[in-house]
Design an enzyme around this catalytic site. Structure first.
Site, PDB file in Angstrom:
ATOM      1  N   LYS A 100       0.859  -1.183   0.000  1.00 58.70           N
ATOM      2  CA  LYS A 100       0.000   0.000   0.000  1.00 58.70           C
ATOM      3  C   LYS A 100       0.891   1.228   0.000  1.00 58.70           C
ATOM      4  O   LYS A 100       1.719   1.406   0.905  1.00 58.70           O
ATOM      5  CB  LYS A 100      -0.913  -0.021   1.219  1.00 58.70           C
ATOM      6  N   LYS A 130      -2.276  -1.684  -3.745  1.00 53.35           N
ATOM      7  CA  LYS A 130      -3.144  -0.519  -3.695  1.00 53.35           C
ATOM      8  C   LYS A 130      -2.304   0.745  -3.726  1.00 53.35           C
ATOM      9  O   LYS A 130      -1.356   0.834  -2.944  1.00 53.35           O
ATOM     10  CB  LYS A 130      -3.957  -0.583  -2.410  1.00 53.35           C
ATOM     11  N   SER A 172     -10.184   5.644  -4.831  1.00 53.45           N
ATOM     12  CA  SER A 172     -11.040   6.819  -4.998  1.00 53.45           C
ATOM     13  C   SER A 172     -10.551   7.789  -6.072  1.00 53.45           C
ATOM     14  O   SER A 172     -11.333   8.266  -6.896  1.00 53.45           O
ATOM     15  CB  SER A 172     -11.173   7.546  -3.656  1.00 53.45           C
TER      16      SER A 172
HETATM   17  C1  PBG Z   1      -7.284   3.284   5.370  1.00 50.49           C
HETATM   18  C2  PBG Z   1      -7.734   3.230   3.958  1.00 50.49           C
HETATM   19  C3  PBG Z   1      -7.598   4.210   2.973  1.00 50.49           C
HETATM   20  C4  PBG Z   1      -8.195   3.721   1.816  1.00 50.49           C
HETATM   21  C5  PBG Z   1      -8.692   2.468   2.127  1.00 50.49           C
HETATM   22  N1  PBG Z   1      -8.375   2.162   3.442  1.00 50.49           N
HETATM   23  C6  PBG Z   1      -7.053   5.582   3.047  1.00 50.49           C
HETATM   24  C7  PBG Z   1      -5.669   5.862   3.366  1.00 50.49           C
HETATM   25  O1  PBG Z   1      -4.828   4.976   3.525  1.00 50.49           O
HETATM   26  O2  PBG Z   1      -5.371   7.050   3.467  1.00 50.49           O
HETATM   27  C8  PBG Z   1      -8.280   4.448   0.504  1.00 50.49           C
HETATM   28  C9  PBG Z   1      -9.323   3.960  -0.465  1.00 50.49           C
HETATM   29  C10 PBG Z   1      -9.538   4.882  -1.614  1.00 50.49           C
HETATM   30  O3  PBG Z   1      -8.840   5.899  -1.792  1.00 50.49           O
HETATM   31  O4  PBG Z   1     -10.456   4.583  -2.399  1.00 50.49           O
HETATM   32  N2  PBG Z   1      -8.356   2.998   6.246  1.00 50.49           N
END
Ligand code: PBG
Length: 330
Positions: free
Chosen positions: A203, A255, A281
């Site tokens: 991630k 991700k 997103s």
């Molecule tokens: C953390 C989490 C995030 C996303 C999913 N789980 C945000 C982050 O790490 O800042 C992002 C998902 C997306 O952007 O669609 N709980």
């Protein structure tokens, strides 16, 4: 051989396999199927009406009621599962709402499982950022750094709370070292040996998470670069995935998806568990914004996006288009 014939080879014609729709369909190497799609959903405590998320047109923060309508539609569309995110009314330094059995996410898990039963795999985000007032994915040390090992203890409690609520699969997304191991131990210790773990393994600290921060009313200031990965690193993504498999992950995830398709391919080639990718997103927002301007054809762009993620090696795709794409795929 006839010496009269010229020795130049004939033109090789790959186009022949593109002649008709039936032929193209027959030789397509990659397909996207509804069962491979997972729909992320946001549910917000205390909401009376679904609340649109302005940077994600078509996506809302759900009420507990509207969430059930969305999961019913998702089940009817035949997708593989849903990933639930909770937005609590009050936040604190340690994210108490995440471990509270009456916290919004745990209530939502219970509701959704009661509504759809086994028709969908019910997954929940296992992370503190929606529940902390500072917006970080973990608890902080007195001097404001994210405390890895104290956070693990909270994740263990959060996993148990989600398991009690009936979750099928937890999705630890906080990028703490050792999180999969600690969660697996906690689940097994509580008798929840059948609850599986989708590890957000590779991630990255991504600008493309921007719209999500609105979706969960994030209070984060600063960034997550001390725990999420540097976008420059691909080998490290493979390393993280291998560690998570060794710690007991049932699936691993890369991700974001689009800017990391190379990492996705490398992880797919390196592990022997299913690999998921999160079409996040910002990736959703880019397509929606361009389509709203009439700059691209929306439905084609959606299907091409999902196909590219499958082609790069994803067995499962988390996407805000899951229900709609399942319908488009018919
Ligand atoms: C953390 C989490 C995030 C996303 C999913 N789980 C945000 C982050 O790490 O800042 C992002 C998902 C997306 O952007 O669609 N709980």
């Amino acid at each position: 051989m006839n010496p009269e014939l010229p020795l130049t080879p004939p033109v090789i014609r790959p186009r022949r396999l593109r002649t008709t729709p039936a032929l193209r369909r027959m030789v397509a190497e990659t397909s996207v199927e509804p069962r491979q799609l997972v729909l992320p959903l946001f549910v917000r405590e205390g909401l009376r009406e679904p609340q649109p998320i302005s940077s994600m047109p078509g996506v809302v923060q759900h009420t507990r009621d509207s969430l059930l309508k969305a999961v019913t539609e998702a089940a009817e569309a035949g997708i593989g599962g849903v990933m639930l995110f909770g937005v609590p009314e009050t936040k604190d330094a340690v994210g108490s709402g995440a471990v509270d059995p009456g916290g919004i996410l745990n209530l939502a898990i219970f509701d959704v499982v009661a509504e759809v039963g086994d028709a969908l795999t019910v997954m929940a985000d296992l992370c503190l950022d929606e529940f902390t007032d500072h917006g970080h994915c973990g608890v902080l040390t007195p001097d404001g750094r994210v405390d890895n090992d104290r956070t693990l203890a909270v994740y263990a409690d959060m996993a148990l709370a989600q398991a009690h609520a009936g979750v099928d699969m937890v999705g630890p997304s906080g990028m703490m070292d050792g999180q999969v191991r600690v969660i697996r131990e906690a689940l097994d210790g509580g008798g929840h040996t059948d609850v599986s773990i989708l590890a957000y393994s590779a991630k990255y600290a991504s600008a493309f998470f921007g719209p999500f921060r609105e979706a969960v009313d994030s209070s984060l200031e600063g960034d997550r670069r001390t725990y999420q990965q540097d976008p420059a690193n691909a080998l490290e993504g493979v390393r993280e995935a291998l560690l998570d498999v060794a710690e007991g992950a049932d699936l691993v995830m890369v991700k974001p998806a689009l800017a990391y398709l190379d990492v996705l391919r490398r992880v797919r080639d390196a592990v022997d568990v299913p690999v998921a990718a999160y079409n996040i997103s910002g990736e959703y927002a880019m397509v929606e914004a361009a389509a709203a301007h009439g700059w691209i054809d929306r439905e084609s762009a959606i299907l091409e996006t999902l196909t590219s993620i499958r082609r790069a090696g994803a067995d499962v795709i988390l996407t805000y288009w899951a229900t709609e794409a399942a319908r488009l795929l018919g």
